[in-house]
Write an enzyme that holds these catalytic residues in place. Structure first.
Site, PDB file in Angstrom:
ATOM      1  N   ASP A  55       0.690  -1.250  -0.085  1.00  0.00           N
ATOM      2  CA  ASP A  55      -0.001   0.137   0.106  1.00  0.00           C
ATOM      3  C   ASP A  55       0.889   1.274   0.068  1.00  0.00           C
ATOM      4  OD1 ASP A  55      -2.668   0.752  -0.349  1.00  0.00           O
ATOM      5  OD2 ASP A  55      -2.727   1.717   1.651  1.00  0.00           O
ATOM      6  N   GLU A  97      -0.039  10.762   5.505  1.00  0.00           N
ATOM      7  CA  GLU A  97      -0.137   9.226   5.295  1.00  0.00           C
ATOM      8  C   GLU A  97       1.440   8.744   5.091  1.00  0.00           C
ATOM      9  OE1 GLU A  97      -4.003   8.485   3.640  1.00  0.00           O
ATOM     10  OE2 GLU A  97      -3.078   7.096   2.299  1.00  0.00           O
ATOM     11  N   GLU A 149     -10.996   6.359  -2.476  1.00  0.00           N
ATOM     12  CA  GLU A 149     -11.035   6.905  -1.111  1.00  0.00           C
ATOM     13  C   GLU A 149     -12.247   6.097  -0.328  1.00  0.00           C
ATOM     14  OE1 GLU A 149      -8.227   7.764  -0.291  1.00  0.00           O
ATOM     15  OE2 GLU A 149      -7.809  10.021  -0.324  1.00  0.00           O
ATOM     16  N   GLU A 219      -9.589  -2.725  -6.270  1.00  0.00           N
ATOM     17  CA  GLU A 219      -9.366  -2.833  -5.057  1.00  0.00           C
ATOM     18  C   GLU A 219      -9.664  -4.398  -4.638  1.00  0.00           C
ATOM     19  OE1 GLU A 219      -8.802  -0.649  -2.505  1.00  0.00           O
ATOM     20  OE2 GLU A 219      -8.591   1.142  -4.056  1.00  0.00           O
TER      21      GLU A 219
HETATM   22  C1  HMH Z   1      -5.412   0.229  -2.551  1.00  0.00           C
HETATM   23  N1  HMH Z   1      -6.937   2.167  -2.172  1.00  0.00           N
HETATM   24  C2  HMH Z   1      -5.801   1.523  -2.041  1.00  0.00           C
HETATM   25  N2  HMH Z   1      -5.012   1.876  -1.245  1.00  0.00           N
HETATM   26  C3  HMH Z   1      -5.259   3.172  -0.414  1.00  0.00           C
HETATM   27  N3  HMH Z   1      -4.394   3.763   0.429  1.00  0.00           N
HETATM   28  C4  HMH Z   1      -6.393   3.673  -0.682  1.00  0.00           C
HETATM   29  C5  HMH Z   1      -7.294   3.112  -1.741  1.00  0.00           C
HETATM   30  C6  HMH Z   1      -7.090   4.969   0.107  1.00  0.00           C
HETATM   31  O1  HMH Z   1      -6.038   6.109  -0.181  1.00  0.00           O
END
Ligand code: HMH
Length: 230
Positions: A55, A97, A149, A219
């Site tokens: 991520d 983040e 998001e 996703e």
């Molecule tokens: C895969 N989708 C993914 N990572 C993230 N951090 C977000 C959405 C949200 O920012």
């Protein structure tokens, strides 16, 4: 009636229509076994570490995409000052983040410089790149931005509901995307998307719907990485 938005008139908004129409896929993206295992406290921590590293790579690729949507907002919209402010807030959160990922990675002994993006991650990042093209309409780009998001917000907020027991060491992760402020931010993005969609041509609406579906599919594939999926 004059000056009222569709929402104020009680009309069904486009995102609402899509969330109903594509419910199963949306649930697949927001109630993935990985998320359920965090919620129920039986997550395998090596899956979590895999997700964390992957991520981080995704979020780094998300930054230029966010910047491209911001740039389209500056040019495109009659409501651009509101849109720009909403998205600037999002960019500031992204800065935070990235710092959080670094701190979290060191806590878990994950070496971020060694992360090799997995296939699903590469595909998702390539999709983001395709959305950065100047030919992609603001309406389409903001729809993708909202959906990306919103999936995380809805997923992690689910881990914080009453009666759930996420492991204490994952509380911060759940809070990061599941907190109320992030929820309000996602609502603001959704409003922008709906406002744009209300005045869009059928052609752009169709493109935005397809893009919304692609986001949900990416996703699901991304969550699957954590489960050793390909
Ligand atoms: C895969 N989708 C993914 N990572 C993230 N951090 C977000 C959405 C949200 O920012």
């Amino acid at each position: 009636m004059e000056g009222k938005t569709g929402e104020e008139m009680g009309k069904t908004l486009m995102t609402e229509t899509w969330l109903r129409k594509h419910r199963l896929l949306y649930v697949g993206a927001t109630r993935h076994p990985f998320i359920l295992s965090i919620r129920d406290g039986n997550i395998d921590l090596s899956s979590f570490k895999t997700w964390l590293g992957q991520d981080y790579v995704f979020v780094r690729a998300f930054v230029p995409f966010a910047a491209s949507v911001l740039s389209k907002a500056c040019k495109g919209s009659d409501n651009s000052s509101n849109d720009v402010e909403v998205m600037l807030g999002g960019m500031a959160a992204l800065n935070d983040e990235i710092a959080w990922f670094k701190k979290e990675a060191s806590k878990w002994g994950v070496q971020l410089s060694d992360i090799v993006p997995q296939k699903a991650n590469q595909n998702y990042c390539r999709f983001l790149e395709s959305l950065m093209s100047p030919e992609v309409e603001y309406t389409v780009a903001i729809t993708a931005f909202w959906a990306i998001e919103a999936v995380y917000q809805e997923s992690f907020a689910h881990c914080l509901e009453d009666g759930t027991k996420p492991p204490p060491e994952l509380q911060e992760t759940c809070q990061r995307w599941g907190n109320e402020g992030f929820g309000q931010y996602c609502n603001a993005l959704r409003k922008i998307a709906d406002r744009q969609l209300e005045k869009a041509s059928d052609d752009v609406i169709t493109k935005a719907e397809v893009t919304f579906l692609r986001v949900l599919e990416h996703e699901v594939d991304f969550w699957n990485i954590s489960h050793g999926g390909t």
